[in-house]
Design a protein around this motif. Structure first.
Motif, PDB file in Angstrom:
ATOM      1  N   ALA A 800       0.835  -1.205   0.000  1.00 15.55           N
ATOM      2  CA  ALA A 800       0.000   0.000   0.000  1.00 15.55           C
ATOM      3  C   ALA A 800       0.869   1.255   0.000  1.00 15.55           C
ATOM      4  O   ALA A 800       0.585   2.226  -0.716  1.00 15.55           O
ATOM      5  CB  ALA A 800      -0.925  -0.011   1.219  1.00 15.55           C
ATOM      6  N   VAL A 801       1.942   1.231   0.792  1.00 12.37           N
ATOM      7  CA  VAL A 801       2.857   2.382   0.841  1.00 12.37           C
ATOM      8  C   VAL A 801       3.527   2.589  -0.521  1.00 12.37           C
ATOM      9  O   VAL A 801       3.636   3.720  -1.019  1.00 12.37           O
ATOM     10  CB  VAL A 801       3.924   2.171   1.943  1.00 12.37           C
ATOM     11  CG1 VAL A 801       5.003   3.248   1.855  1.00 12.37           C
ATOM     12  CG2 VAL A 801       3.282   2.179   3.316  1.00 12.37           C
ATOM     13  N   LEU A 802       3.961   1.480  -1.142  1.00  8.27           N
ATOM     14  CA  LEU A 802       4.606   1.572  -2.460  1.00  8.27           C
ATOM     15  C   LEU A 802       3.663   2.165  -3.497  1.00  8.27           C
ATOM     16  O   LEU A 802       4.055   3.028  -4.292  1.00  8.27           O
ATOM     17  CB  LEU A 802       5.077   0.183  -2.919  1.00  8.27           C
ATOM     18  CG  LEU A 802       6.325  -0.387  -2.240  1.00  8.27           C
ATOM     19  CD1 LEU A 802       6.558  -1.823  -2.700  1.00  8.27           C
ATOM     20  CD2 LEU A 802       7.553   0.450  -2.561  1.00  8.27           C
ATOM     21  N   GLN A 803       2.428   1.709  -3.512  1.00 13.60           N
ATOM     22  CA  GLN A 803       1.457   2.205  -4.488  1.00 13.60           C
ATOM     23  C   GLN A 803       1.122   3.677  -4.237  1.00 13.60           C
ATOM     24  O   GLN A 803       0.949   4.452  -5.174  1.00 13.60           O
ATOM     25  CB  GLN A 803       0.184   1.354  -4.455  1.00 13.60           C
ATOM     26  CG  GLN A 803       0.368  -0.076  -4.949  1.00 13.60           C
ATOM     27  CD  GLN A 803       0.849  -0.142  -6.384  1.00 13.60           C
ATOM     28  OE1 GLN A 803       0.564   0.728  -7.207  1.00 13.60           O
ATOM     29  NE2 GLN A 803       1.638  -1.169  -6.687  1.00 13.60           N
ATOM     30  N   GLU A 804       1.054   4.033  -2.964  1.00 14.41           N
ATOM     31  CA  GLU A 804       0.757   5.433  -2.611  1.00 14.41           C
ATOM     32  C   GLU A 804       1.868   6.355  -3.113  1.00 14.41           C
ATOM     33  O   GLU A 804       1.611   7.408  -3.702  1.00 14.41           O
ATOM     34  CB  GLU A 804       0.618   5.528  -1.091  1.00 14.41           C
ATOM     35  CG  GLU A 804       0.186   6.905  -0.610  1.00 14.41           C
ATOM     36  CD  GLU A 804       0.093   6.965   0.911  1.00 14.41           C
ATOM     37  OE1 GLU A 804       0.235   8.052   1.469  1.00 14.41           O
ATOM     38  OE2 GLU A 804      -0.108   5.884   1.532  1.00 14.41           O
ATOM     39  N   ARG A 805       3.114   5.932  -2.905  1.00 15.41           N
ATOM     40  CA  ARG A 805       4.243   6.752  -3.348  1.00 15.41           C
ATOM     41  C   ARG A 805       4.338   6.781  -4.875  1.00 15.41           C
ATOM     42  O   ARG A 805       4.725   7.791  -5.468  1.00 15.41           O
ATOM     43  CB  ARG A 805       5.534   6.207  -2.737  1.00 15.41           C
ATOM     44  CG  ARG A 805       5.602   6.491  -1.239  1.00 15.41           C
ATOM     45  CD  ARG A 805       6.696   5.742  -0.545  1.00 15.41           C
ATOM     46  NE  ARG A 805       8.018   6.216  -0.926  1.00 15.41           N
ATOM     47  CZ  ARG A 805       9.133   5.878  -0.282  1.00 15.41           C
ATOM     48  NH1 ARG A 805       9.057   5.074   0.771  1.00 15.41           N
ATOM     49  NH2 ARG A 805      10.294   6.323  -0.678  1.00 15.41           N
TER      50      ARG A 805
END
Length: 1464
Positions: A800-805
């Motif tokens: 989720a963090v990767l996709q958000e960034r």
């Protein structure tokens, strides 16, 4: 190369932008000849200068420069036209072409685990039932969900045109090429109309599939054939018949002419005698292997060619030469060429007639290459004049890289795939293409000249007798002949396997012959005669089990070559058998001679050759049997599971362990469908029909004990011979009677039944192979489907963090540079203030042994890599770049390296390999890991142990983001595409945070231009933080090239041409070359020009002096030597760092073991086919053997069956080994790559492999034990059911013994085929000398004194038999009593009492005076005590077996340390 700027022009001069619509064939031979006339003059002039100045040059490739491309193509084309041979001009049109793939958009396929496989097994019957019911239920859902890979698009490419297909990875370029090439099997649906010269795709696939070919990105070849043999085979199957050749030209002359032309055209004549090789077999270089793939495809003389990134791995000069050659062949011969190319330079781009740009499957541009850049600029994209056009076009479709023109934004510029497609469909180019398409279609429908000429030309190519509708050039017999020659060459050249197979076979035969040496023609020799025939035949036939994995390994080759229409799939099935016969016939003949005459079987010519006939026919039959399963099944594990369903039954129901008349009535039919039973029966009938047996010794009842003379010494009237078939009072028993009574076999069946049925089975299995491979081919999975691991809580948060960034980055294009810098800064926070060391090398020479002497690959190479610099290593394909990198990275383990390599002026320490990272050219990874897991494994074990795990994991997330692998973080590695695997290889090395040096071998090969630029930009940022980087690079754009600080340039022979700074705008490098006569024009890429200037491609070098000599005499060379001295002096003046302890590995051994075991456990859990197969095999063997011996009683026959049931435990290791060995060898490949970086110890690798197997071994042993002891009715002796606990312990130790023995064999074997050869040999030795098949009393003293004692199975059977039979009271059944008559006036007890007291057993009617009934055993102990087994030793024997397991573990660890079979 003064004329270089003119080269592009001569190949592309005066080409029209939109084509001449009046010439529908688009083949202007006059124009092509005119343009090639200029090329000819250039080549001829250069060839003359090369011959003039290079007469003393030993470079094998320089001899190829005299090849005149124009002369060959034009003259041969003219000659063919004059001879009336039709041309093959095939224009390609496609309308509304749409491709659907399996699975919904955004859906993921998850990897199956062992737990799910077990669950599926139990619910599978319900799923089948539900599927059957659902067929008759109404449903609105489609059969299966699909996703659109290619959206509807139209276009055409005429004969004589080349079309370049561009797009980012995942845009659908490969799918488009496969659709055009008519390779549709891996897609759910291909819609629309594709026509070839007006012929539809269905007819093309059926009759002309060899005329439309797809050259895949990966190079798949038979590694152990040399380049010449590879092309010879291709030509043997594709050379035209007499009507397709020039008058008077033979097939051989044609083949030699084409082969030489291709080798010279592709600049690989010097490799003709070199193995093609692969990741693990040393052969030609990667660039040369790519050219072999191209040459193999060109032998087909197809007219529609689709090249998928075929310049990957080629240097810029060679890539340009290749595309020029394609341009030449396309013009002169009228080919239709499609190509996807990554990082295509401007010179390459301009050679194409048309360009297609794809964006997520949508056609966003199709038209002239000269208009493409302006088209996208007009849409609102920022002009980037320094970027190559191909990179610019793909960049416009990449949300991460595209830039909008000043004043424009995403709001008013078409930027989504759908918007770009809509914009194109309304453009002038789209209307022009549509107009061309309709005109061309009309021309094809009305004037069918091209189509008729094409059909006539294809027909003329066919050899006599080949069907008009066949897509093959030669007939089936011709295909088989060509394949037989190739397969024969493969076997002959694999000397190691050849020597190993013959050696093991001869040793095995000697051991069997010695074990049954000189069998007597007495009753004692009857059973052992059957044993030797059974053992010899079984060992020989089960040797063919190795065919299972072998059938799996050849599938990619089969898929490619049948796709090229080289041969029918069925031809390879027959060719394999025929090519194998010369080797197997000689081997089995030697094997049979040794056994037959050592064992003293009937010594007559007729007897021997009949025996050999049945043995060899049985061998061929079983070979066909296992090959059938290998062809039928998708994976080795499934094939293994299926084979073990049959093999135990074949052994049990061969008619030896259980005679056919004693088999269970509901299972005896297996005997009649068992091919082994006919081979065994034939050999047995052949032997016993020729001999008579003398009844004496232990086969006479009653008889004298030692020192007694109560009974007659010869067979008297009151004694009986216990041998089956004996007649009262007759000491001679005929072999025929023995067979009839003991086995219910009739010798008259020898020829009329056994031979005929065996031949029938042999032909049946040949037929099944042909039918399966032809109509049900198993080519293995395609890389098109990416499989993922299920997310857990932690990975879900990180994703989720990767996709958000990623989303944030896409939305803020203006901040992109700042973000990138910030991310890359984080890379070296920990070491920014630490002193970085300089790596220097001086006078590096490297020689390798070759037939006839030594070959020098590197010669006096000097250089250095300073911290904070990015150094490029360049040269032509085959110049020694990878070799140089391997030598510097300490990866070579064969050959001789001389010279000095120093770190800060000091010799390399033991931790050098650990302090460096090496991203190799071949992407070798543990296939079942995810991308994140693979990178974490590297980070955990290679970063210093002092770094917290949380920090290592956080760093891996940054690497995933930097390499743009966010969407693939949980993807299973083995399912990744080429480009993603390359990123992962780099990521795994970057994750280690190398302290000293980062080596990369062609990191940008296989990447598109934007990905390559991102990667090099990242390397540049990495270097700016102090990292020293050395990498080889192919086909860099001028922008990419300028990112490097320094260049080491090699020419063929490993000679240094230049080492020094590149400079801004490559100024330093250009001035060096200009000073020596090679002036690089301002509009030419310096990276491409310098390779041309030194003669890297087909063209000769610029200047009259070898560039290596120019370098040695230059002031730059002197300055470089002085700089190295200064570096060493300054470094030595600095006090040496005081290290706490110099360690080879970054992590302690216990931490290594933890990580490796964790990875192995995960790999096995995600390999349900492997684990479940083992479980299934154990359950099935145990269950089926138990069914044959169900609920045994206490009779003599049941006693024998208990022994046979226990004896089957000794078969378990052989079954386990066959499955363990391939897995070990595959895992060792990964370990070889990882061990080079000192990630973990070989001891950890071996121990980790074992620990991963332990839980499943315990489970398998438990399942086998449960299905053995209760169904068979064990535990009726004195030990009772408590004895079953000991039986479990023994079964468990046997299982562990089998696992570790399999791992040991894998450790000492170079490949799977060799490992498979050891299994029959070891299986026979272990089972023959344990005291059961050859009873201990009759075993030769030589074997009894040492091998019997050393045999682990001696302990297994001793412990299990004594536990089971101790105290078991035996009650003979009526037909088991031995009847005899006492002398007149005596009772049975009076006559035979002394005999019974001395030899055991009991009399059933002690007081009778006639028809005495003698039972051989009273208690089970009387059976096993004569076999040298004692009940009191059962615990000792059990733990001796455990010690064998420990010994195997230690031997495997040692073998893993010493033997790796990785020559490089």
């Amino acid at each position: 190369m003064a004329e270089t700027p003119g080269d592009d022009r001569t190949l592309y001069d005066a080409r029209t932008v939109e084509g001449d619509l009046t010439d529908v064939h688009h083949v202007d031979v006059n124009r092509a000849e005119e343009t090639f006339h200029q090329l000819e003059k250039t080549l001829s002039r250069r060839s003359t200068s090369a011959r003039k100045y290079d007469s003393d040059d030993n470079d094998p490739e320089k001899a190829e420069l005299a090849f005149d491309l124009r002369e060959y193509l034009s003259s041969s084309n003219d000659a063919y036209q004059s001879a009336g041979i039709k041309h093959k001009h095939v224009g390609v049109t496609w309308e509304k072409l749409q491709v659907e793939g399996m699975g919904l958009v955004g859906s993921k396929i998850y990897v199956e685990t062992f737990g799910q496989a077990v669950l599926s097994f139990w619910i599978y019957p319900f799923i089948l039932l539900w599927g059957f019911v659902r067929q008759y239920m109404p449903s609105k859902d489609s059969a299966f969900p699909t996703r659109t890979i290619l959206h509807p698009q139209s276009g055409l490419v005429k004969p004589g045109e080349m079309c370049l297909v561009l797009g980012c990875p995942g845009a659908g370029c490969t799918t488009f090429l496969k659709s055009i090439a008519n390779e549709r099997n891996e897609y759910a649906a291909v819609l629309g109309d594709v026509r070839y010269a007006g012929i539809d795709a269905v007819e093309m696939a059926k009759m002309y599939k060899g005329e439309v070919l797809y050259n895949q990105e990966d190079d798949i070849h038979i590694a152990t054939l040399n380049v010449g043999q590879t092309l010879d085979f291709a030509l043997a199957t594709k050379a035209p018949g007499p009507n397709g050749r020039l008058p008077g030209m033979s097939r051989q002359e044609f083949n030699d002419s084409v082969k030489n032309m291709l080798l010279k055209m592709l600049n690989i004549s010097h490799t003709a005698k070199t193995y093609v090789g692969d990741e693990f077999v040393r052969g030609v270089s990667g660039g040369e292997r790519k050219r072999v793939s191209i040459a193999e495809m060109m032998t087909s003389r197809a007219r529609v060619l689709c090249f998928d990134n075929s310049t990957r791995g080629l240097d810029a000069s060679t890539a340009l030469d290749f595309i020029k050659a394609m341009r030449a062949m396309t013009d002169i011969l009228g080919q239709t060429t499609f190509a996807t190319l990554y990082q295509a330079g401007e010179g390459i781009y301009e050679l194409f007639d048309k360009v297609i740009v794809l964006d997520q499957g949508r056609q966003v541009y199709f038209g002239p290459p000269s208009e493409a850049r302006q088209y996208f600029e007009d849409l609102g994209y920022k002009p980037l004049p320094r970027q190559s056009t191909a990179d610019y076009l793909t960049g416009c479709t990449d949300p991460n890289e595209r830039q909008f023109a000043p004043g424009r934004s995403i709001a008013d510029v078409p930027s989504t795939p759908a918007a770009l497609e809509s914009a194109f469909l309304t453009s002038r180019q789209a209307r022009s293409i549509e107009d061309d398409l309709q005109k061309y279609k009309l021309a094809m429908e009305t004037e069918k000249h091209d189509q008729e000429a094409f059909r006539a030309a294809v027909l003329a190519d066919k050899k006599r007798g080949v069907s008009k509708t066949s897509p093959y050039t030669i007939g089936f017999i011709g295909q088989v002949k060509a394949l037989v020659i190739r397969q024969f060459q493969m076997r002959l050249q694999d000397r190691f396997q050849l020597i190993t197979s013959f050696s093991l076979s001869i040793i095995l035969a000697i051991v069997i012959g010695a074990a049954y040496y000189n069998l007597p023609l007495t009753a004692a020799g009857a059973f052992t005669r059957g044993s030797v025939i059974f053992v010899a035949m079984l060992s020989c036939m089960l040797d063919t089990f190795g065919e299972l994995p072998a059938q799996m390994l050849g599938r990619p080759i089969l898929k490619k070559q049948t796709g090229y229409s080289f041969y029918r799939p069925a031809a390879i099935a027959i060719a394999n058998t025929v090519a194998d016969i010369p080797f197997s016939a000689v081997r089995i003949l030697i094997y049979d001679i040794i056994i037959y005459f050592m064992a003293h079987l009937s010594r007559s010519a007729g007897g021997f050759f009949t025996y050999h006939l049945f043995t060899y026919l049985g061998f061929l039959t079983m070979q066909g049997f296992f090959r059938t399963f290998g062809l039928m099944c998708q994976s080795f594990d499934f094939a293994f599971r299926l084979a073990t369903f049959f093999v135990p039954n074949m052994i049990v129901y061969i008619g030896y362990m259980i005679p056919v008349f004693q088999m269970k009535r509901w299972l005896f039919w297996i005997f009649y469908i068992n091919p082994l039973s006919y081979a065994f029966s034939g050999a047995l009938e052949n032997e016993f029909s020729r001999i008579n047996l003398d009844c004496n010794g232990a086969y006479v009842v009653p008889r004298n004990s030692p020192g007694s003379n109560t009974y007659p010494d010869t067979l008297g009237p009151n004694q009986v011979c216990t041998l089956a078939g004996a007649e009262p009072g007759n000491t001679i028993v005929s072999g025929r009677s023995y067979l009839s009574a003991g086995y219910a076999l009739d010798v008259s069946d020898l020829w009329r039944r056994n031979l005929l049925v065996l031949i029938g089975f042999f032909l049946l299995f040949q037929l099944t192979q042909v039918l399966l491979i032809e109509y049900y081919p198993q080519y293995g999975g395609s890389g098109a489907v990416v499989v993922y691991a299920q997310e857990n809580t932690e990975t879900k948060k990180r994703n989720a963090v990767l996709q958000e960034r990623k989303t944030l980055k896409n939305d803020t294009d203006s901040d992109e540079k700042g973000q990138s810098t910030e991310k890359e800064k984080r890379y070296s926070n920990q070491n920014s203030t630490v002193h970085r060391k300089t790596f220097t090398w001086e006078s590096i020479n490297y020689t390798v042994p070759v037939p006839g002497g030594d070959l020098r690959l590197l010669h006096d190479v000097y250089g250095y890599v300073k911290p904070g610099t990015l150094t490029a290593l360049m040269g032509a394909s085959g110049a020694g770049k990878t070799t140089c990198l391997d030598v510097l990275a300490q990866r070579k383990n064969i050959g001789v390296v001389s010279g000095s390599m120093l770190v800060d002026g000091r010799p390399l320490a033991s931790d050098f390999a650990r302090g460096t990272a090496y991203a190799e050219q071949m992407d070798v990874h543990e296939g079942s890991a995810t991308v994140r897991e693979a990178m974490r494994f590297s980070a955990h074990l290679r970063q210093p142990a002092s770094v917290p795990v949380e920090e290592k994991d956080a760093y891996v997330e940054e690497m995933i983001e930097l390499l743009e692998l966010q969407d693939l973080a949980d993807a299973i590695v083995i399912t990744l595409g080429v480009e993603a695997r390359k990123r992962l290889t780099i990521g795994v090395e970057l994750a280690s945070r190398p302290e000293l040096l980062l080596f990369l071998d062609e990191p940008t090969s296989g990447l598109d231009g934007q990905s390559a630029w991102n990667l090099v930009r990242f390397l540049r940022k990495l270097a700016s933080t102090g990292q020293a980087i050395l990498c080889t690079i192919h086909q860099p754009s001028s922008l990419l090239f300028e990112s490097f600080d320094r260049l080491l340039l090699l020419e063929r022979g490993g000679e240094t041409v230049y080492f020094g700074d590149i400079g801004p705008d490559s100024g330093v490098l250009r001035s060096y070359f200009a000073r020596h006569g090679a002036l690089c024009p301002s509009n030419v890429n310096p990276a491409e020009y310098m390779l041309d200037a030194i003669g890297a491609g087909l063209a000769p070098r610029v200047g009259d002096k070898d560039w290596k000599d120019v370098w040695l005499e230059s002031p730059e060379y002197s300055r470089m030597r002085d700089e190295i001295e200064v570096i060493k002096r300054d470094a030595l003046a600095r006090p040496e760092e005081v290290k706490q302890k110099e360690t080879t590995y970054a992590s302690p051994i216990w931490y290594q073991l933890k990580e490796v075991v964790l990875r192995n456990n995960r790999a096995l859990w995600r390999s349900p086919a492997y684990v479940f197969s083992r479980l299934f095999v154990h359950a099935f063997i145990s269950l089926f053997v138990s069914l044959s011996f169900l609920q045994l009683g206490t009779s003599v026959r049941d006693l024998q069956y208990r022994v046979f049931g226990i004896f089957w435990v000794s078969v378990l290791p052989m079954i386990v080994m066959a499955q363990i060995e391939p897995l070990w060898i595959f895992n060792r490949r990964v370990f070889i790559r990882e061990s080079s970086s000192r990630i973990y110890s070989p001891y950890v690798f071996a121990i980790g492999q074992l620990i991963g197997e332990l839980p499943y071994s315990v489970l398998c042993a438990f399942i086998y034990w449960v299905l053995m002891v209760w169904p068979m009715g064990f535990g009726k002796g004195a030990a009772g059911t408590n004895g079953n606990g000991l039986q479990f312990l023994v079964v468990l130790f046997v299982e562990l013994f089998g696992v570790t023995l399999g791992q040991f064999i894998g450790a000492i074997s170079p490949n799977i085929q060799t490992a498979a050869l050891f299994n029959p040999f070891l299986g026979l030795i272990l089972t023959q000398f344990c005291g059961v098949t050859i009873p201990f009393p009759t075993m030769a003293k030589f074997w009894r004194s040492w091998l019997y004692q050393l045999d682990p199975y001696t302990r297994v059977l001793s412990a299990m038999l004594s536990t089971e039979l101790h105290g078991l009271e035996i009650t003979c059944k009526p037909d088991e009593f031995i009847p005899f008559h006492p002398p007149s006036g005596q009772s049975c007890q009076q006559w035979a009492g002394e005999f019974v007291n001395n030899f055991g057993g009991y009399l059933n009617n002690v007081n009778a005076t006639s028809d005495c009934q003698y039972c051989q055993y009273r208690v089970g102990d009387q059976f096993f005590v004569p076999l040298n087994i004692e009940y009191d030793n059962r615990w000792r024997d059990t733990f001796i077996m455990f010690c064998y397991f420990i010994f195997n573990v230690l031997a495997t660890i040692l073998a893993s340390r010493l033997l790796r079979y990785a020559k490089r």
